[in-house]
Scaffold this motif. Structure first.
Motif, PDB file in Angstrom:
ATOM      1  N   ASP A 122      54.798   5.138  86.753  1.00 13.52           N
ATOM      2  CA  ASP A 122      54.694   4.435  88.034  1.00 13.52           C
ATOM      3  C   ASP A 122      53.529   3.439  88.023  1.00 13.52           C
ATOM      4  O   ASP A 122      53.666   2.299  88.495  1.00 13.52           O
ATOM      5  CB  ASP A 122      54.502   5.429  89.178  1.00 13.52           C
ATOM      6  N   ALA A 123      52.385   3.868  87.483  1.00 15.97           N
ATOM      7  CA  ALA A 123      51.221   2.978  87.437  1.00 15.97           C
ATOM      8  C   ALA A 123      51.469   1.789  86.507  1.00 15.97           C
ATOM      9  O   ALA A 123      51.069   0.660  86.810  1.00 15.97           O
ATOM     10  CB  ALA A 123      49.987   3.754  86.976  1.00 15.97           C
ATOM     11  N   ALA A 124      52.158   2.037  85.399  1.00  7.74           N
ATOM     12  CA  ALA A 124      52.459   0.957  84.451  1.00  7.74           C
ATOM     13  C   ALA A 124      53.400  -0.065  85.083  1.00  7.74           C
ATOM     14  O   ALA A 124      53.227  -1.279  84.904  1.00  7.74           O
ATOM     15  CB  ALA A 124      53.069   1.531  83.174  1.00  7.74           C
ATOM     16  N   VAL A 125      54.396   0.409  85.828  1.00  6.64           N
ATOM     17  CA  VAL A 125      55.333  -0.498  86.502  1.00  6.64           C
ATOM     18  C   VAL A 125      54.585  -1.362  87.517  1.00  6.64           C
ATOM     19  O   VAL A 125      54.803  -2.588  87.599  1.00  6.64           O
ATOM     20  CB  VAL A 125      56.467   0.292  87.188  1.00  6.64           C
ATOM     21  N   ALA A 176      63.351  -8.499  82.391  1.00  4.25           N
ATOM     22  CA  ALA A 176      64.650  -8.269  81.756  1.00  4.25           C
ATOM     23  C   ALA A 176      65.796  -8.327  82.766  1.00  4.25           C
ATOM     24  O   ALA A 176      66.930  -8.631  82.401  1.00  4.25           O
ATOM     25  CB  ALA A 176      64.647  -6.918  81.039  1.00  4.25           C
ATOM     26  N   VAL A 177      65.520  -8.036  84.037  1.00  6.09           N
ATOM     27  CA  VAL A 177      66.561  -8.118  85.072  1.00  6.09           C
ATOM     28  C   VAL A 177      66.987  -9.577  85.265  1.00  6.09           C
ATOM     29  O   VAL A 177      68.179  -9.880  85.390  1.00  6.09           O
ATOM     30  CB  VAL A 177      66.060  -7.519  86.405  1.00  6.09           C
ATOM     31  N   TYR A 186      52.411   9.825  70.359  1.00  8.43           N
ATOM     32  CA  TYR A 186      51.987   8.487  69.930  1.00  8.43           C
ATOM     33  C   TYR A 186      52.912   7.414  70.486  1.00  8.43           C
ATOM     34  O   TYR A 186      52.453   6.354  70.913  1.00  8.43           O
ATOM     35  CB  TYR A 186      51.959   8.402  68.406  1.00  8.43           C
ATOM     36  N   LEU A 187      54.204   7.673  70.476  1.00 12.70           N
ATOM     37  CA  LEU A 187      55.169   6.692  70.976  1.00 12.70           C
ATOM     38  C   LEU A 187      54.880   6.345  72.430  1.00 12.70           C
ATOM     39  O   LEU A 187      54.846   5.155  72.799  1.00 12.70           O
ATOM     40  CB  LEU A 187      56.595   7.247  70.844  1.00 12.70           C
ATOM     41  N   PHE A 188      54.660   7.341  73.258  1.00 18.28           N
ATOM     42  CA  PHE A 188      54.427   7.109  74.685  1.00 18.28           C
ATOM     43  C   PHE A 188      53.085   6.431  74.911  1.00 18.28           C
ATOM     44  O   PHE A 188      52.978   5.444  75.658  1.00 18.28           O
ATOM     45  CB  PHE A 188      54.511   8.434  75.434  1.00 18.28           C
ATOM     46  N   ILE A 189      52.044   6.938  74.268  1.00 21.01           N
ATOM     47  CA  ILE A 189      50.709   6.353  74.441  1.00 21.01           C
ATOM     48  C   ILE A 189      50.705   4.888  74.018  1.00 21.01           C
ATOM     49  O   ILE A 189      50.199   4.013  74.724  1.00 21.01           O
ATOM     50  CB  ILE A 189      49.663   7.145  73.624  1.00 21.01           C
ATOM     51  N   ARG A 190      51.304   4.601  72.869  1.00 19.58           N
ATOM     52  CA  ARG A 190      51.311   3.232  72.350  1.00 19.58           C
ATOM     53  C   ARG A 190      52.120   2.294  73.249  1.00 19.58           C
ATOM     54  O   ARG A 190      51.754   1.134  73.447  1.00 19.58           O
ATOM     55  CB  ARG A 190      51.867   3.217  70.921  1.00 19.58           C
ATOM     56  N   SER A 191      53.211   2.799  73.803  1.00 21.30           N
ATOM     57  CA  SER A 191      54.032   1.950  74.671  1.00 21.30           C
ATOM     58  C   SER A 191      53.244   1.494  75.892  1.00 21.30           C
ATOM     59  O   SER A 191      53.388   0.351  76.345  1.00 21.30           O
ATOM     60  CB  SER A 191      55.304   2.695  75.097  1.00 21.30           C
ATOM     61  N   VAL A 192      52.409   2.378  76.432  1.00 16.63           N
ATOM     62  CA  VAL A 192      51.607   2.026  77.614  1.00 16.63           C
ATOM     63  C   VAL A 192      50.458   1.103  77.226  1.00 16.63           C
ATOM     64  O   VAL A 192      50.162   0.115  77.921  1.00 16.63           O
ATOM     65  CB  VAL A 192      51.065   3.290  78.298  1.00 16.63           C
ATOM     66  N   ARG A 193      49.839   1.369  76.088  1.00 21.74           N
ATOM     67  CA  ARG A 193      48.696   0.536  75.688  1.00 21.74           C
ATOM     68  C   ARG A 193      49.125  -0.861  75.239  1.00 21.74           C
ATOM     69  O   ARG A 193      48.313  -1.788  75.240  1.00 21.74           O
ATOM     70  CB  ARG A 193      47.885   1.246  74.597  1.00 21.74           C
ATOM     71  N   LYS A 194      50.387  -1.022  74.872  1.00 17.71           N
ATOM     72  CA  LYS A 194      50.877  -2.380  74.602  1.00 17.71           C
ATOM     73  C   LYS A 194      50.798  -3.236  75.866  1.00 17.71           C
ATOM     74  O   LYS A 194      50.712  -4.456  75.790  1.00 17.71           O
ATOM     75  CB  LYS A 194      52.321  -2.331  74.095  1.00 17.71           C
ATOM     76  N   LEU A 195      50.830  -2.581  77.009  1.00 16.46           N
ATOM     77  CA  LEU A 195      50.666  -3.268  78.283  1.00 16.46           C
ATOM     78  C   LEU A 195      49.196  -3.395  78.655  1.00 16.46           C
ATOM     79  O   LEU A 195      48.713  -4.489  78.979  1.00 16.46           O
ATOM     80  CB  LEU A 195      51.427  -2.526  79.381  1.00 16.46           C
ATOM     81  N   ARG A 219      55.011 -10.611  77.964  1.00 15.50           N
ATOM     82  CA  ARG A 219      56.051  -9.701  77.478  1.00 15.50           C
ATOM     83  C   ARG A 219      56.209  -8.550  78.450  1.00 15.50           C
ATOM     84  O   ARG A 219      55.223  -7.959  78.888  1.00 15.50           O
ATOM     85  CB  ARG A 219      55.681  -9.140  76.105  1.00 15.50           C
ATOM     86  N   SER A 220      57.442  -8.223  78.776  1.00 22.62           N
ATOM     87  CA  SER A 220      57.692  -7.059  79.625  1.00 22.62           C
ATOM     88  C   SER A 220      57.628  -5.793  78.773  1.00 22.62           C
ATOM     89  O   SER A 220      58.228  -5.724  77.702  1.00 22.62           O
ATOM     90  CB  SER A 220      59.064  -7.168  80.285  1.00 22.62           C
ATOM     91  N   CYS A 221      56.893  -4.796  79.261  1.00 26.18           N
ATOM     92  CA  CYS A 221      56.693  -3.557  78.508  1.00 26.18           C
ATOM     93  C   CYS A 221      57.337  -2.334  79.158  1.00 26.18           C
ATOM     94  O   CYS A 221      57.426  -1.280  78.530  1.00 26.18           O
ATOM     95  CB  CYS A 221      55.191  -3.279  78.348  1.00 26.18           C
ATOM     96  N   VAL A 222      57.780  -2.446  80.418  1.00 23.84           N
ATOM     97  CA  VAL A 222      58.135  -1.245  81.163  1.00 23.84           C
ATOM     98  C   VAL A 222      59.392  -0.552  80.644  1.00 23.84           C
ATOM     99  O   VAL A 222      59.500   0.675  80.747  1.00 23.84           O
ATOM    100  CB  VAL A 222      58.286  -1.533  82.674  1.00 23.84           C
TER     101      VAL A 222
END
Length: 426
Positions: free
Chosen positions: A169-172, A359-360, A106-115, A81-84
């Motif tokens: 940047d690190a997540a990407v 997604a691209v 929480y929204l930001f932290i959770r979005s990164v940890r889903k990755l 799954r793409s998370c970026v």
């Protein structure tokens, strides 16, 4: 329970089954993208682990506090799954005010940890180079997320913006360079051992996203776990289409269908979750696409030039006028009254950011598909052209499956698609 799951009737069914102790050990959430399946899966893991037994989002027990930051040792996510895009959208919401609130944190932290949860050491083999190379990125992400934890005060604004940018940047880099497109069989075997170890809390939860895209070896290994689930373990599977999941898995799970939300509900989510005023009728998918490195207009132009090149190089040099004889109805759709230039697969890949994130690639294929469907609505369409359209649509679907199921790179899949489209014109 499930306070953050908006406009999904299955939330009520889940609550009833939990309260009546009817929830089976293995369940499936099936429904379209952006319908809240992963949100529901993570919430279910938190509810089942709640020490107080209430499962409310505001519960302050130690287990719920860890689960809210997706920091529990008893929950893992596996699946392609793409998370970026969500990470970028969450980062935008996080920085939308001078003083980000708890919900935005929480929204930001959770979005990164889903990755990052997809790179948990549980999945690693001693000789797996993917994990050793990804380790520095994972370490930096975990350290940075600690700095924005709701347990601590946030840095000053300038430092916070730099920190947020570094996390994105690190997540990407982590997703682009190390995330699998299909679950390796070694991951399934390794997680099987983890599941048999007693949980630190009440229950262990393994979330498997897009289970329908599992390859045969991984799917067979996973089936062995499902057949004899360990004690105190729950499996939550997700799929876009229930019918795409093989019967042997379906027979071992209870399905909870997720529906396509109404436009008003999706607008509410954009306002409430991402702190943004949506455009009238804007869908979650369209909102997320705004964070792609390639915009829809650029993708459409590349799709038009790709089809133009296919038509120009399908035998016209040997038979002048052949292109217009075979597919004249597509010409005006592709050209749209403009003078187009041919384009190579390599040029398309460069213009489309090497089709990253996934997604691209999906957007590019969707643009090609939309052009062909538009040609199908042309009143002058001949039976031969109609049949060609159907063959092309089948080839495009095959190209998508080649990347999502069979792990072919988008560039290689596009080269194959170009060949198949030209073959149909011979």
């Amino acid at each position: 329970m499930f306070e953050n799951l908006i406009a999904q009737p299955s939330a009520g069914t889940l609550i009833s089954d939990i309260k009546a102790n009817r929830l089976p050990p293995s369940i499936l959430f099936s429904g379209p993208a952006y319908s809240g399946k992963l949100t529901a899966a993570l919430e279910l893991a938190r509810i089942l682990s709640c020490e107080e037994g209430t499962g409310g989002w505001v519960c302050t027990c130690a287990s719920c506090l860890k689960h809210r930051e997706l920091n529990s040792v008893d929950t893992l996510i596996m699946g392609a799954r793409s998370c970026v895009l969500e990470i970028k959208a969450a980062a935008s919401a996080f920085l939308s005010t001078d003083s980000p609130g708890i919900a935005s944190r929480y929204l930001f932290i959770r979005s990164v940890r889903k990755l990052t949860l997809r790179f948990h050491p549980v999945f690693a083999d001693a000789d797996d180079g993917r994990f050793s190379k990804a380790s520095p990125l994972l370490a930096s992400l975990n350290d940075a997320l600690e700095e924005i934890s709701p347990s601590y005060p946030l840095p000053e604004r300038e430092a916070l913006e730099k920190l947020t940018d570094s996390i994105v940047d690190a997540a990407v880099k982590l997703e682009d360079n190390f995330l699998y497109s299909a679950v390796p069989v070694s991951y399934v075997r390794n997680v099987s051992s983890w599941l048999r170890v007693k949980p630190a809390g009440k229950v262990k939860v393994l979330i498997v996203e897009n289970v329908e895209t599992m390859q045969d070896a991984s799917r067979n290994a996973f089936l062995k776990i499902l057949e004899e689930p360990p004690e105190n373990v729950r499996f939550v599977l997700t799929a876009v289409k229930r019918g795409a999941v093989i019967p042997t898995i379906l027979s071992r799970v209870r399905n909870y269908p997720f529906v396509q939300r109404s436009p008003s509900s999706e607008e509410e989510i954009i306002r409430r979750v991402f702190k943004t005023i949506p455009e009238p009728g804007e869908s979650l998918s369209a909102f997320m696409d705004k964070f792609l490195p390639v915009n829809p207009a650029e993708s459409l132009l590349c799709a038009r030039r790709f089809l133009f090149s296919v038509l120009r190089n399908s035998g016209e040099s040997q038979n002048p006028g052949r292109r217009n004889m075979i597919f004249p109805s597509l010409d005006p759709v592709v050209s749209a009254g403009e003078s187009l230039q041919e384009i190579s697969v390599q040029e398309i890949s460069s213009l489309m950011n090497k089709f990253k994130p996934d997604a691209v690639w999906k957007m590019f294929l969707s643009c090609i598909m939309d052009l062909i469907r538009k040609a199908l609505r042309e009143p002058s369409l001949t039976p031969l052209e109609t049949e060609l359209c159907r063959k092309w649509i089948a080839a495009i679907r095959k190209a998508y499956d080649a990347t999502s199921v069979f792990n072919l790179t988008p560039a290689a899949s596009l080269s194959r698609l170009e060949y198949e489209l030209r073959s149909c014109l011979k």
